[in-house]
Design a protein around this motif. Structure first.
Motif, PDB file in Angstrom:
ATOM      1  N   PRO A  16      12.474  -9.856  -3.318  1.00 24.29           N
ATOM      2  CA  PRO A  16      12.984  -9.211  -2.108  1.00 24.29           C
ATOM      3  C   PRO A  16      12.353  -7.828  -1.930  1.00 24.29           C
ATOM      4  CG  PRO A  16      14.789 -10.183  -3.349  1.00 24.29           C
ATOM      5  CD  PRO A  16      13.573 -10.261  -4.220  1.00 24.29           C
ATOM      6  N   ASP A  72      13.509  -5.082  -0.884  1.00 24.33           N
ATOM      7  CA  ASP A  72      14.274  -3.914  -1.323  1.00 24.33           C
ATOM      8  C   ASP A  72      14.042  -3.589  -2.793  1.00 24.33           C
ATOM      9  OD1 ASP A  72      15.720  -6.294  -1.956  1.00 24.33           O
ATOM     10  OD2 ASP A  72      17.511  -5.106  -2.323  1.00 24.33           O
ATOM     11  N   LYS A  73      13.582  -4.568  -3.582  1.00 21.18           N
ATOM     12  CA  LYS A  73      13.298  -4.320  -4.992  1.00 21.18           C
ATOM     13  C   LYS A  73      11.939  -3.653  -5.191  1.00 21.18           C
ATOM     14  CE  LYS A  73      17.077  -6.529  -6.176  1.00 21.18           C
ATOM     15  NZ  LYS A  73      18.265  -5.759  -6.629  1.00 21.18           N
ATOM     16  N   LYS A  90      16.989  -6.062   7.295  1.00 19.63           N
ATOM     17  CA  LYS A  90      17.007  -5.032   6.250  1.00 19.63           C
ATOM     18  C   LYS A  90      16.066  -5.499   5.143  1.00 19.63           C
ATOM     19  CE  LYS A  90      21.253  -7.089   4.359  1.00 19.63           C
ATOM     20  NZ  LYS A  90      22.650  -6.820   3.931  1.00 19.63           N
ATOM     21  N   GLU A 124      16.444  -6.155   2.120  1.00 18.89           N
ATOM     22  CA  GLU A 124      17.021  -7.192   1.278  1.00 18.89           C
ATOM     23  C   GLU A 124      16.783  -8.590   1.844  1.00 18.89           C
ATOM     24  OE1 GLU A 124      21.492  -8.552  -0.212  1.00 18.89           O
ATOM     25  OE2 GLU A 124      21.167  -6.563   0.655  1.00 18.89           O
ATOM     26  N   ASN A 125      16.666  -8.690   3.166  1.00 18.85           N
ATOM     27  CA  ASN A 125      16.492  -9.982   3.819  1.00 18.85           C
ATOM     28  C   ASN A 125      15.039 -10.306   4.111  1.00 18.85           C
ATOM     29  OD1 ASN A 125      19.187 -10.595   3.753  1.00 18.85           O
ATOM     30  ND2 ASN A 125      19.610  -9.852   5.814  1.00 18.85           N
TER      31      ASN A 125
END
Length: 545
Positions: A244, A246-247, A282, A284-285
């Motif tokens: 993802p 966000d990581k 976002k 994360e998605n």
């Protein structure tokens, strides 16, 4: 009660650190990395997807599908708190509907995937209703599980479940082998609790329908929709090996994150061409594949513009646009997704999400008022992000393409900015060493930066300052012609130096003229002396003869 990796249907009180899926929760005073469907009160820090929330005094980076009542400033509901002028009526209408028993706006968080999807939730319990479950062709499939079902399933198996990948609000995702063509896929299955709830089945099917209709390189393709022998609905999709966003966002360079955002925007723009609004964009998605893929995931909150007349206000509070909190639903559209893209841009530029707060109520209130957590960072990209996150939708970019054009314009400027930065370093080196080659390199860099981007005022000023410094260096060395060739007569400082150079040039010319005259006189004297000596020698010789 220990550290659970479990599915919990009804929980009274769990004093544990849960990595669990919770469908109905009374009170959980724990730090949850959980997906919550219905929550009474959770005094915890959640990074979860929330479908229906009563009161959550927590700092959420969570997705909220439906918020029935969130006490704010004395117990007021979101519908009636800090509504801007002109939207009080919308909030009152929702309150009236709630008071009269029409609770669909407060509880329905499904995707609208067809013209009849707006009221499918109210019809879901009717076996004769025109719902997705009754109109879609859902093929019966046989699932096997290599880890736990060895020997229990005999004969043909359509899919073999291999490993559990993750768990969301409605479903569980597995890796599975599709036996018909022996490929590994991702298989998302509705949770056991949702299998017996018509509204959950409709939500799950609607997500599959919308995602399946969006065939784009940056959207995960759906391969199959089926129902297993136990009645559980699932769909198979491309398995993406990756991480993802966000990581990885903090590990990526600015240019890498911009490239990813542009690909996400490509997918969102395509969805908009199909009248689909994502509503939950976002990092994360977004999945980043190991081989360069960028895929927009989780279309569970998506709505279809023009077809969806009733749906819950949903999204992730830390990113949400004001209209996504306050409504009315008619205000949610393309520019709501533009806001979310701007929020992502803002996040990786400044290092934090746009909206914050100690509780979900505070975060939602910040989103409703468009209170953006401030930053000391400035620049063209920050301005682009802030315009995309303008309070009024009409003040934002009109669509995804306009936002992309602004970012690409910045990218075209980026090389210009890089050149001017390097040129500034060359100028500092030239001034330390008073070396022509360093001055020439700095001047060329600034001039190229301006050629790439005419609006690069810093490069333009840098070129003028470099030419001035280069000219002074030439003055010190007596290279007046070189110095004059570098200067711009329209700039006062340049004119002053040019005057000094011309004066020095005239003085040198006069000095040269005097030197030439002296040389001529000297030559004449030498010639005269030579003639006299020669004549005398001849006369003496003649006298001697």
């Amino acid at each position: 009660f220990a550290n659970l990796d479990a599915t919990v249907d009804s929980v009274g009180e769990i004093f544990a650190n849960l990595d669990a899926t919770v469908d109905s929760v009374g009170e959980i005073p724990a730090n949850l990395g959980a997906t919550v469907d219905s929550v009474g009160e959770i005094p915890a820090n959640l990074g979860a997807t929330v479908d229906s929330v009563g009161e959550i005094p927590a700092n959420l980076g969570a997705t909220v599908d439906s918020v029935s009542e969130i006490p704010v400033s004395g117990g007021s509901t979101v519908d009636s708190v800090t509504l801007p002028p002109g939207q009080q009526a919308a909030g009152q209408k929702a309150a009236d509907q709630k008071a009269s028993g029409d609770s669909r706006l407060a509880t329905m968080d499904s995707i609208s995937s067809s013209s009849f999807a707006a009221d499918m939730m109210s019809r879901a319990g009717d076996p004769h209703a025109r719902t997705l479950e009754n109109t879609l062709v859902i093929q019966p499939r046989v699932l096997g599980n290599q880890a736990t079902s060895a020997g229990k399933v005999t004969g043909r198996r359509d899919y073999d479940l291999l490993d559990k990948l993750g768990e969301g609000g409605m479903g569980i995702v597995y890796t599975a082998r599709q036996e018909s063509i022996r490929r590994v896929v991702a298989l998302k299955m509705l949770k056991a609790a949702g299998t017996h709830q018509a509204n959950q089945r409709e939500k799950f099917l609607a997500e599959a329908v919308i995602t399946g209709d969006l065939e784009h390189p940056n959207i995960v393709p759906i391969y199959d929709l089926g129902r297993d022998e136990n009645g559980a609905i699932f769909y198979a999709m491309k398995r993406v090996q990756g991480t993802p966003w966000d990581k990885l966002v903090t590990k990526k360079s600015l240019q890498e994150n911009l490239d990813i955002l542009l690909k996400v925007a490509d997918a969102v723009g395509f969805a908009h061409s199909k009248q689909v609004i994502h509503r939950d964009l976002k990092p994360e998605n977004v999945m980043l594949g190991d081989f360069g893929e960028v895929l927009v995931m989780d279309w569970g909150l998506a709505i279809t513009v023009g077809r969806s007349t009733q749906f819950a206000m949903g999204g992730t509070p830390a990113y949400m646009a004001p209209e996504m909190v306050l409504g009315p639903p008619s205000e949610i559209g393309v520019r709501s997704d533009v806001y979310l893209l701007g929020a992502i841009l803002y996040e990786f530029l400044v290092g934090h999400r746009p909206h914050g707060g100690q509780t979900i109520t505070q975060c939602l209130m910040a989103a409703s008022r468009n209170v953006i957590t401030p930053t000391e960072k400035t620049g063209e990209l920050v301005e682009i992000a802030l315009r995309a996150m303008a309070t009024k939708p009409n003040d934002r970019y009109a669509g995804v393409r306009e936002l992309q054009e602004a970012i690409r314009s910045y990218q075209s400027h980026f090389e210009s900015i890089s050149l001017s930065t390097r040129a500034q370093e060359d100028l500092a080196e030239a001034q330390r060493g008073d070396r022509y080659e360093s001055f020439a390199r700095a001047l060329f860099g600034f001039q190229e930066a301006v050629a790439l981007w005419d609006g690069n005022d810093k490069a333009r000023d840098g070129a003028l300052q470099t030419a001035l410094a280069y000219g002074r260096s030439a003055q010190r060395r007596g290279d007046f012609d070189l110095g004059l060739s570098l200067l711009d007569g329209a700039v006062e400082e340049h004119r002053a130096l040019a005057g000094e150079l011309r004066a020095a040039q005239r003085e040198r010319e006069l000095r040269n003229q005097r030197l030439k005259a002296a040389r001529r006189i000297g030559a004449a004297l030498i010639a005269t002396i030579f003639l006299i000596i020669t004549g005398a020698a001849i006369w003496i010789k003649m006298e001697a003869d």
